[in-house]
Design a protein around this motif. Sequence first.
Motif, PDB file in Angstrom:
ATOM      1  N   UNK A  43       0.851  -1.198   0.000  1.00  0.00           N
ATOM      2  CA  UNK A  43       0.000   0.000   0.000  1.00  0.00           C
ATOM      3  C   UNK A  43       0.879   1.237   0.000  1.00  0.00           C
ATOM      4  N   UNK A  45       0.221   4.292   0.703  1.00  0.00           N
ATOM      5  CA  UNK A  45       0.074   5.183   1.862  1.00  0.00           C
ATOM      6  C   UNK A  45       1.012   4.751   2.997  1.00  0.00           C
ATOM      7  N   UNK A  46       1.242   3.446   3.122  1.00  0.00           N
ATOM      8  CA  UNK A  46       2.127   2.947   4.188  1.00  0.00           C
ATOM      9  C   UNK A  46       3.581   3.298   3.883  1.00  0.00           C
ATOM     10  N   UNK A  49       3.972   6.942   4.651  1.00  0.00           N
ATOM     11  CA  UNK A  49       3.968   7.108   6.104  1.00  0.00           C
ATOM     12  C   UNK A  49       5.359   6.779   6.667  1.00  0.00           C
ATOM     13  N   UNK A 117      -0.668  11.948   4.123  1.00  0.00           N
ATOM     14  CA  UNK A 117      -1.140  10.566   4.289  1.00  0.00           C
ATOM     15  C   UNK A 117      -2.402  10.516   5.158  1.00  0.00           C
ATOM     16  N   UNK A 120      -8.106  11.984   3.738  1.00  0.00           N
ATOM     17  CA  UNK A 120      -8.958  10.882   3.269  1.00  0.00           C
ATOM     18  C   UNK A 120      -8.877  10.760   1.745  1.00  0.00           C
ATOM     19  N   UNK A 121      -8.759  11.884   1.056  1.00  0.00           N
ATOM     20  CA  UNK A 121      -8.602  11.860  -0.396  1.00  0.00           C
ATOM     21  C   UNK A 121      -7.178  12.288  -0.713  1.00  0.00           C
ATOM     22  N   UNK A 122      -6.447  11.424  -1.406  1.00  0.00           N
ATOM     23  CA  UNK A 122      -5.049  11.737  -1.704  1.00  0.00           C
ATOM     24  C   UNK A 122      -4.831  11.789  -3.201  1.00  0.00           C
ATOM     25  N   UNK A 166     -10.525   9.676  13.899  1.00  0.00           N
ATOM     26  CA  UNK A 166     -10.339   8.250  13.682  1.00  0.00           C
ATOM     27  C   UNK A 166     -10.570   7.467  14.986  1.00  0.00           C
TER      28      UNK A 166
ATOM     29  N   UNK B  91      -4.225   4.179   7.983  1.00  0.00           N
ATOM     30  CA  UNK B  91      -3.571   4.154   6.666  1.00  0.00           C
ATOM     31  C   UNK B  91      -4.354   3.352   5.622  1.00  0.00           C
ATOM     32  N   UNK B  92      -5.657   3.273   5.798  1.00  0.00           N
ATOM     33  CA  UNK B  92      -6.468   2.552   4.822  1.00  0.00           C
ATOM     34  C   UNK B  92      -6.344   3.232   3.463  1.00  0.00           C
ATOM     35  N   UNK B  93      -6.419   2.397   2.414  1.00  0.00           N
ATOM     36  CA  UNK B  93      -6.395   2.967   1.065  1.00  0.00           C
ATOM     37  C   UNK B  93      -7.739   3.588   0.782  1.00  0.00           C
ATOM     38  N   UNK B  94      -7.708   4.612  -0.120  1.00  0.00           N
ATOM     39  CA  UNK B  94      -8.966   5.261  -0.488  1.00  0.00           C
ATOM     40  C   UNK B  94      -9.903   4.265  -1.144  1.00  0.00           C
ATOM     41  N   UNK B  95     -11.209   4.474  -0.907  1.00  0.00           N
ATOM     42  CA  UNK B  95     -12.197   3.582  -1.542  1.00  0.00           C
ATOM     43  C   UNK B  95     -12.258   3.856  -3.032  1.00  0.00           C
TER      44      UNK B  95
END
Lengths: 226, 95
Positions: A43, A45-46, A49, A117, A120-122, A166, B91-95
Amino acid sequence: MQIATCPSVLWFSGPEFLVELIFAFITVIIGFYAYKVFKLSRQKSILLFGLGFLLISFSYFIQAILNLLIFRNVMTADIVRAVTGNPLATASIQLSVLATIFHIIFMTAGLALLAYVSLQKRGIKMLLLIYSLSFVALLFSTNPLLVYYLLTSIFLLFISAQHYQRHDDVRSYSTLYVFLGFGMLFLGNAQLALSTSFGLLYISGLIVLLIGYLLLLGSLVRVVKK
Amino acid sequence: MSKKRGRLQIIHDILGAIRDKGGTIKPTHLLYKSNLSHQMMGEYIKELKEKGFITEDEGKKRSKTFSLSSKGYEYLAEYRTVVRFIESFGLEEEA
């Protein structure tokens, strides 16, 4: 770019070096563990991070090493004489400026990545916007140190707010530790910002930062040990 | 209504299905066990092969089978930790 050095308390220079090394050590552990998780999950995002934490670690590591050199220089020279032309102290001041510049660059880059990161929207455009705004502000400011503290405080406040949200959804000890950890980093950073006027806030700021990093490490330990 | 499975959960289910069959499984069994469409299954298999989690073997009578690699076993062992890490640090991926 005219730059003032990070505020510091002279007698605290030795312990400061150790505290910065602890920060570097904790953040490198989180960064490397994130990379291990990335290798399994793939992933993006990880990976970002982990990279964010490694940049922060690098910023502390460089500052710790340069602060140690400064501490050694100051210990071997009379500081008052030194400021007025003693070559040892001149070197110390140059090192201190260098340490501050490296610290600002890597810390800003790391925290900007963590803030990105936590969105929510990247997207790559969003990341470029965050980086360009941050570095343009730092580069063209007449007081880069103040801008740095403002920027990093905004990033940390934003990250803390995201993690509070969160934690409110998930309600676990790990998310609580992460929220409190980033919250403490924000409070510690704010104290460092104010320490330009009140010197002792520098020490309390570092202690609050230490609590923040320990909470983040605590969350990681819970994740690994559970 | 049940919650939609995430990507990591689907990968875990596929690898878990292979492990439960002793480490090797036929494509038809895997399709049935993983509860995916044929197209989705193909995409995941391609990804898992690229990542080195599974290998494709020619069995007896030229029948195709998928086997779990050591990396695949490692993923299954570490899956819970990976999920906890992602959940804790948001760190969840976007839907």
